[in-house]
Design a protein around this motif. Structure first.
Motif, short mmCIF file in Angstrom:
data_model
loop_
_atom_site.label_atom_id
_atom_site.label_comp_id
_atom_site.label_asym_id
_atom_site.label_seq_id
_atom_site.Cartn_x
_atom_site.Cartn_y
_atom_site.Cartn_z
N PHE A 137 0.83 -1.20 0.00
CA PHE A 137 0.00 0.00 0.00
C PHE A 137 0.86 1.25 0.00
N ALA A 138 1.96 1.22 0.76
CA ALA A 138 2.87 2.36 0.82
C ALA A 138 3.51 2.60 -0.55
N LEU A 139 3.86 1.52 -1.24
CA LEU A 139 4.44 1.64 -2.59
C LEU A 139 3.46 2.30 -3.54
N VAL A 140 2.23 1.85 -3.50
CA VAL A 140 1.20 2.42 -4.39
C VAL A 140 0.93 3.87 -4.03
N ALA A 141 0.96 4.18 -2.73
CA ALA A 141 0.65 5.53 -2.26
C ALA A 141 1.69 6.56 -2.71
N THR A 142 2.85 6.11 -3.16
CA THR A 142 3.87 7.06 -3.64
C THR A 142 3.41 7.79 -4.89
N GLY A 143 2.48 7.20 -5.62
CA GLY A 143 1.99 7.83 -6.86
C GLY A 143 2.86 7.56 -8.06
N LYS A 144 3.91 6.78 -7.88
CA LYS A 144 4.82 6.49 -8.99
C LYS A 144 4.11 5.75 -10.12
N GLY A 145 3.27 4.78 -9.76
CA GLY A 145 2.54 4.02 -10.77
C GLY A 145 1.58 4.90 -11.56
#
Length: 178
Positions: A137-145
């Motif tokens: 969830f933290a990875l997705v929350a970065t907005g990079k995707g």
């Protein structure tokens, strides 16, 4: 009995014969041009369709990713798996359809690179979700995707614009031949 044709009658006959030869020749040339233009128009529509299909496959992959990230259930990865199976074939068809256009070929190469990066990120988030949901969830929350996908959408829009301009040109040539 010998007939003598006067000069104006002979000119009329010659002009009539010339017209009878010229009209079918022009008709044949225009029909060939119309057929060639129609093939070009169809080709451009095919390129636009494949470009849209590539983008749709990416959206399907994201759909599967999101479903899996939220639930953790493998059944939600079906759209992702189906998209992975389609992407290589779609890109190969797109590359083949544009083989006569070096500009589009370079755009497709860039698109392939962008897709590779995007799909690696999606795969990473899925793998991370399998081991640690909070980190996923933290990875997705970065907005990079989201930024990656927006860049892909922009790039695809540019590719479609080039094809759209080509389509307008081909349609105007077809109208002129008609």
């Amino acid at each position: 009995m010998k007939r003598n044709f006067d000069s104006p009658v002979m000119v009329g006959v010659v002009l009539l014969v010339a017209l009878l030869v010229l009209i079918p020749a022009l008709t044949y040339r225009n029909i060939r041009q119309l057929n060639e233009d129609a093939r070009g128009i169809v080709h451009t529509h095919e390129v636009l369709d494949f470009t849209g299909d590539v983008l749709l496959a990416l959206v399907d992959a994201e759909t599967g990713q999101r479903g899996f990230l939220v639930t953790g259930k493998d059944i939600f990865l079906e759209p992702y798996d189906a998209a992975l199976a389609r992407l290589d074939g779609l890109m190969a068809k797109l590359k083949d359809k544009t083989k006569d256009d070096p500009g589009q070929q370079s755009r497709i190469t860039k698109l392939q690179e962008m897709i590779f990066v995007r799909m690696e990120y999606v795969r990473q988030s899925i793998d991370l979700r399998r081991t640690n949901a909070e980190e996923a969830f933290a990875l997705v929350a970065t907005g990079k995707g989201k930024a990656q996908m927006n860049a892909i959408r922009q790039h695809v829009a540019e590719m479609k614009q080039v094809e759209g301009d080509l389509l307008k040109d081909r349609e105007s040539k077809s109208a002129a031949a008609y």
